[in-house]
Design an enzyme around this catalytic site. Structure first.
Site, PDB file in Angstrom:
ATOM      1  N   ASP A   1      44.167  24.183 -34.010  1.00  0.00           N
ATOM      2  CA  ASP A   1      44.977  24.944 -33.057  1.00  0.00           C
ATOM      3  C   ASP A   1      46.080  23.998 -32.611  1.00  0.00           C
ATOM      4  O   ASP A   1      45.838  23.081 -31.833  1.00  0.00           O
ATOM      5  CB  ASP A   1      44.085  25.374 -31.878  1.00  0.00           C
ATOM      6  CG  ASP A   1      44.886  26.015 -30.736  1.00  0.00           C
ATOM      7  OD1 ASP A   1      46.113  26.181 -30.874  1.00  0.00           O
ATOM      8  OD2 ASP A   1      44.268  26.337 -29.705  1.00  0.00           O
TER       9      ASP A   1
ATOM     10  N   LYS B   1      56.378  22.605 -29.720  1.00  0.00           N
ATOM     11  CA  LYS B   1      56.159  23.864 -30.438  1.00  0.00           C
ATOM     12  C   LYS B   1      57.296  24.856 -30.173  1.00  0.00           C
ATOM     13  O   LYS B   1      57.642  25.659 -31.042  1.00  0.00           O
ATOM     14  CB  LYS B   1      54.833  24.462 -29.978  1.00  0.00           C
ATOM     15  CG  LYS B   1      54.333  25.624 -30.804  1.00  0.00           C
ATOM     16  CD  LYS B   1      52.909  25.950 -30.418  1.00  0.00           C
ATOM     17  CE  LYS B   1      52.366  27.163 -31.110  1.00  0.00           C
ATOM     18  NZ  LYS B   1      50.952  27.394 -30.726  1.00  0.00           N
TER      19      LYS B   1
ATOM     20  N   GLU C   1      47.015  33.191 -34.070  1.00  0.00           N
ATOM     21  CA  GLU C   1      46.089  32.773 -33.023  1.00  0.00           C
ATOM     22  C   GLU C   1      45.145  33.899 -32.566  1.00  0.00           C
ATOM     23  O   GLU C   1      43.938  33.671 -32.489  1.00  0.00           O
ATOM     24  CB  GLU C   1      46.878  32.180 -31.845  1.00  0.00           C
ATOM     25  CG  GLU C   1      47.475  30.817 -32.210  1.00  0.00           C
ATOM     26  CD  GLU C   1      48.615  30.358 -31.306  1.00  0.00           C
ATOM     27  OE1 GLU C   1      48.838  30.988 -30.248  1.00  0.00           O
ATOM     28  OE2 GLU C   1      49.283  29.367 -31.652  1.00  0.00           O
TER      29      GLU C   1
ATOM     30  N   ASP D   1      45.917  36.117 -24.134  1.00  0.00           N
ATOM     31  CA  ASP D   1      46.022  34.654 -24.204  1.00  0.00           C
ATOM     32  C   ASP D   1      46.979  34.140 -23.139  1.00  0.00           C
ATOM     33  O   ASP D   1      48.194  34.263 -23.270  1.00  0.00           O
ATOM     34  CB  ASP D   1      46.500  34.265 -25.617  1.00  0.00           C
ATOM     35  CG  ASP D   1      46.634  32.751 -25.799  1.00  0.00           C
ATOM     36  OD1 ASP D   1      46.530  31.992 -24.809  1.00  0.00           O
ATOM     37  OD2 ASP D   1      46.849  32.325 -26.949  1.00  0.00           O
TER      38      ASP D   1
HETATM   39  P1  ADP Z   1      48.412  26.218 -24.204  1.00  0.00           P
HETATM   40  O1  ADP Z   1      47.939  27.427 -24.944  1.00  0.00           O
HETATM   41  O2  ADP Z   1      49.768  26.450 -23.555  1.00  0.00           O
HETATM   42  O3  ADP Z   1      48.372  24.987 -25.044  1.00  0.00           O
HETATM   43  P2  ADP Z   1      45.898  26.039 -22.657  1.00  0.00           P
HETATM   44  O4  ADP Z   1      45.287  27.241 -23.257  1.00  0.00           O
HETATM   45  O5  ADP Z   1      45.313  24.735 -22.974  1.00  0.00           O
HETATM   46  O6  ADP Z   1      47.472  26.001 -22.910  1.00  0.00           O
HETATM   47  O7  ADP Z   1      45.898  26.279 -21.052  1.00  0.00           O
HETATM   48  C1  ADP Z   1      46.341  25.318 -20.158  1.00  0.00           C
HETATM   49  C2  ADP Z   1      46.376  25.937 -18.772  1.00  0.00           C
HETATM   50  O8  ADP Z   1      45.053  26.335 -18.364  1.00  0.00           O
HETATM   51  C3  ADP Z   1      46.879  24.979 -17.707  1.00  0.00           C
HETATM   52  O9  ADP Z   1      47.857  25.627 -16.894  1.00  0.00           O
HETATM   53  C4  ADP Z   1      45.618  24.689 -16.875  1.00  0.00           C
HETATM   54  O10 ADP Z   1      45.913  24.416 -15.500  1.00  0.00           O
HETATM   55  C5  ADP Z   1      44.856  25.990 -17.000  1.00  0.00           C
HETATM   56  N1  ADP Z   1      43.424  25.811 -16.726  1.00  0.00           N
HETATM   57  C6  ADP Z   1      42.551  24.998 -17.363  1.00  0.00           C
HETATM   58  N2  ADP Z   1      41.327  25.077 -16.795  1.00  0.00           N
HETATM   59  C7  ADP Z   1      41.431  25.966 -15.755  1.00  0.00           C
HETATM   60  C8  ADP Z   1      40.515  26.476 -14.769  1.00  0.00           C
HETATM   61  N3  ADP Z   1      39.257  26.060 -14.696  1.00  0.00           N
HETATM   62  N4  ADP Z   1      40.966  27.376 -13.863  1.00  0.00           N
HETATM   63  C9  ADP Z   1      42.264  27.782 -13.911  1.00  0.00           C
HETATM   64  N5  ADP Z   1      43.176  27.344 -14.802  1.00  0.00           N
HETATM   65  C10 ADP Z   1      42.764  26.439 -15.721  1.00  0.00           C
HETATM   66 MG    MG Z   2      46.976  28.260 -26.625  1.00  0.00          MG
END
Ligand code: ADP
Ligand code: MG
Length: 625
Positions: A25, A87, A186, A208
């Site tokens: 991913d 990205k 995805e 997502d």
């Molecule tokens: P991306 O797809 O953009 O790479 P992610 O799917 O990794 O991102 O998501 C990252 C986001 O998820 C961040 O904004 C982070 O603060 C939020 N996040 C992670 N854990 C939690 C949680 N326990 N509660 C709320 N938000 C969360």
């Molecule tokens: Mg993602």
């Protein structure tokens, strides 16, 4: 020490050797790698037990670089040499990036090839190279964990990625020395992770919500075949925006009025993010701003206050949800499952609102950070041949219609948007002029009627068409979109078999927000577009009459027309040519009809004349069968 070869040269060491394949991913904020071991898909952690690799690369110079957490931590102190969210730049030209400006803070070097490069201490780097650095790190991690070289990888990309963005992702993998088995969307990966492909049939939604982006996809499973029915989203909405809103509230509570101190804002945002994540488990959280920044404040944020602050943002995610349902032509009641993907879906309020909207409890059993990588690993495992009896066919859709330019600057759509891929469609076109031996083919993407309002993907020429009268040649144009979403267009003249084709690797891409804009434009300009189309068609019709009459006059004008008749037709011809220069639809139509009428007699004489000469020397009976 050299190892002894224990199998015959050219034969595998074991007849059914297990081949190592992983799913990656490659995310905007975070990236992960996963594999199937002992029949179970799992993410592979680094030496510190962390599965998540922040998608950040810091260039130190001297060919040295740092990837991941350490690079992320360096971003504050070394912003210009530390590249994150790359990205968003994949498959983009300098012109695209200028349009995105504001969001992009890096120093770019203009290069001749129009591949944007970011200036760093380690030289100018492209988005593909930065992504390759992230992939290399994950490849190393996987080979270390699995103890051998990888046979292949499945890399996930957003469903809305266009050709250029997909191609750039593949290029990055190649640069990292990875063999891409295929690119997988995805949302499809998330559905595979939940094993939905083993169900009989049904419609599933993938919601997502990550750090900076929101994507919604509607998938249909039908007799073991997955199809992405529609996608929508918001490329500037995610957890980072939640953090900003909470940070503003904290600053208000703490009486901090200074909205210009960037490091103070960054510090408060970090506190806000931490508080937000705690509230996914607890009813309330204590926030402490301590001396570090000359601050001294502590307060409490409750979950209900958090909900109140974030509700407007969460509501904003439902707008694309509605659009996707409309595009897919399904209602909430028809949705079987909603899969939650992305860190921000850990928030209970998000789950509540989604459950309410789709009228069903969302699936949250698999870690929303890992679900995409896990699905990619399952798919890689199948593709590499470890699981031959399982035949999943994954299909996706084309985000914008694809077509070609026809006479008068109009677009003829060949493959409509939201068509399932892989897809192939052919359409026949013909020549416009007598004796035309070449045809220029202009490939376009978009929903509008006029070429100028759509995006140009490629141009190529078909040469060597045998000279024929206008309209006699039959040119078949075939559009083919492969399983990775890459387009190839072939044009073939049917009688002679001359053929020409192009692989579309456009040099720039589109933001999903731009896709949304193009769709909105196509709706709001519908009436205007129809008028423009009518005008263009009328002009084409006029030109056709002009060309036909000119060629007839040249051939038989002197022989079959009196001087007065000839003068009359010449005048009509000139008049139509003049009017056709303008934009008065009705006037062009009238002049075309008039000229058609006044030339009818001439056409009739020509026809009689040619029949007479064809029959000369024959008995009338020969023709009466
Ligand atoms: P991306 O797809 O953009 O790479 P992610 O799917 O990794 O991102 O998501 C990252 C986001 O998820 C961040 O904004 C982070 O603060 C939020 N996040 C992670 N854990 C939690 C949680 N326990 N509660 C709320 N938000 C969360
Ligand atoms: Mg993602």
């Amino acid at each position: 020490m050299a190892l002894l070869q224990i199998s015959e040269p050219g034969e595998a060491t074991a007849p059914h050797q297990y081949r190592l394949a992983v799913g990656i991913d490659l995310g905007t904020t975070n990236s992960l790698v996963a594999t199937v071991r002992n029949g179970k898909a799992e993410t592979l952690p680094d030496n510190n037990g962390q599965a998540i690799l922040p998608s950040v690369v810091q260039y130190l110079g001297d060919n040295k670089l740092v990837v991941g957490e350490a690079a992320k931590n360096a971003a504050v102190d070394d912003p210009y040499n530390t590249i994150g969210s790359v990205k968003r730049l994949m498959g983009r030209s300098m012109a695209d990036i200028k349009k995105l400006s504001g969001a992009i803070k890096y120093d770019f070097v203009d290069t001749e090839s129009n591949v944007p490069r970011i200036k760093t201490r380690g030289g100018a780097v492209s988005a593909v190279e930065v992504s390759a650095a992230i992939l290399t790190q994950l490849k190393r991690r996987a080979e270390q964990a699995l103890g051998d070289e990888l046979s292949g990888v499945v890399i996930t990309v957003p469903a809305y990625f266009d050709d250029a963005q997909r191609q750039a992702s593949k290029d990055a993998a190649k640069l990292a020395g990875l063999k891409v088995l295929r690119l997988l969307n995805e949302p499809t990966a998330a559905a595979v992770a939940y094993g939905l492909d083993n169900k009989a049939e049904g419609i599933h939604v993938v919601y997502d919500l990550g750090g900076g982006t929101f994507d919604i996809s509607i998938l249909r499973l039908n007799r073991g075949v997955f199809e992405v029915m529609a996608t929508a989203g918001n490329s500037a909405l995610g957890g980072d925006d939640f953090d900003q809103v909470i940070a503003q509230w904290i600053m208000q509570q703490a009486g901090i009025a200074d909205n210009s101190n960037q490091s103070l804002i960054r510090y408060v945002s970090q506190q806000a993010c931490a508080a937000k994540e705690v509230l996914s488990q607890s009813e309330q959280v204590e926030i402490v701003l301590d001396g570090a920044m000359g601050l001294s404040w502590h307060g409490v944020l409750s979950r209900s206050k958090l909900n109140e602050l974030l509700d407007p943002l969460i509501k904003k995610t439902l707008i694309p949800c509605r659009r996707a349902l409309r595009d897919a032509e399904v209602t909430q009641a028809e949705i079987e499952d909603v899969i939650m993907v992305g860190g921000s879906t850990r928030m209970l309020r998000v789950r509540e609102r989604v459950a309410e909207f789709f009228q069903c409890e969302p699936l949250v059993a698999i870690d929303p950070d890992k679900v995409v990588a896990i699905g990619a690993a399952v798919q890689a495992h199948t593709l590499v041949g470890n699981k031959s009896d399982d035949e999943i066919l994954l299909l996706d859709v084309i985000p914008l219609s694809l077509g070609i330019e026809t006479m008068g600057g109009l677009v003829e759509k060949v493959i409509y948007r939201n068509t399932t891929i892989p897809a192939a469609k052919a359409q026949d076109f013909t020549t416009f002029k007598d004796g035309q031996t070449a045809m220029s083919i202009h490939v376009l993407q978009g929903e509008r009627e006029l070429v100028s309002d759509n995006r140009s993907l490629a141009r190529f020429e078909l040469r060597g068409i045998p000279p024929m009268v206008a309209g006699a040649a039959r040119i078949r144009v075939t559009f083919q979109v492969d399983a990775d979403g890459l387009l190839s267009v072939t044009a073939r003249e049917q009688t002679s078999g001359v053929e020409s084709s192009v692989q579309v690797k456009p040099s720039y891409g589109l933001e999903d927000a731009e896709i949304a804009q193009m769709l909105t434009d196509s709706l709001s300009h519908a009436a205007q577009d129809v008028a423009a189309r009518n005008l263009c068609e009328q002009k084409v019709a006029a030109e056709r009459v002009v060309l036909a009459l000119q060629s007839a006059l040249k051939a038989d004008g002197d022989r079959l027309l009196s001087a007065a008749e000839r003068k009359n037709l010449d005048a009509g011809l000139r008049h139509l040519q003049e009017v056709a220069q303008g934009n008065d639809h009705a006037a062009i139509k009238l002049a075309t009809e008039r000229l058609n009428e006044s030339s009818t007699e001439f056409a009739a004489r020509r026809m009689n004349d040619s029949i007479r000469s064809a029959m000369a020397g024959h008995n009338v009976d020969e023709f009466s069968e």
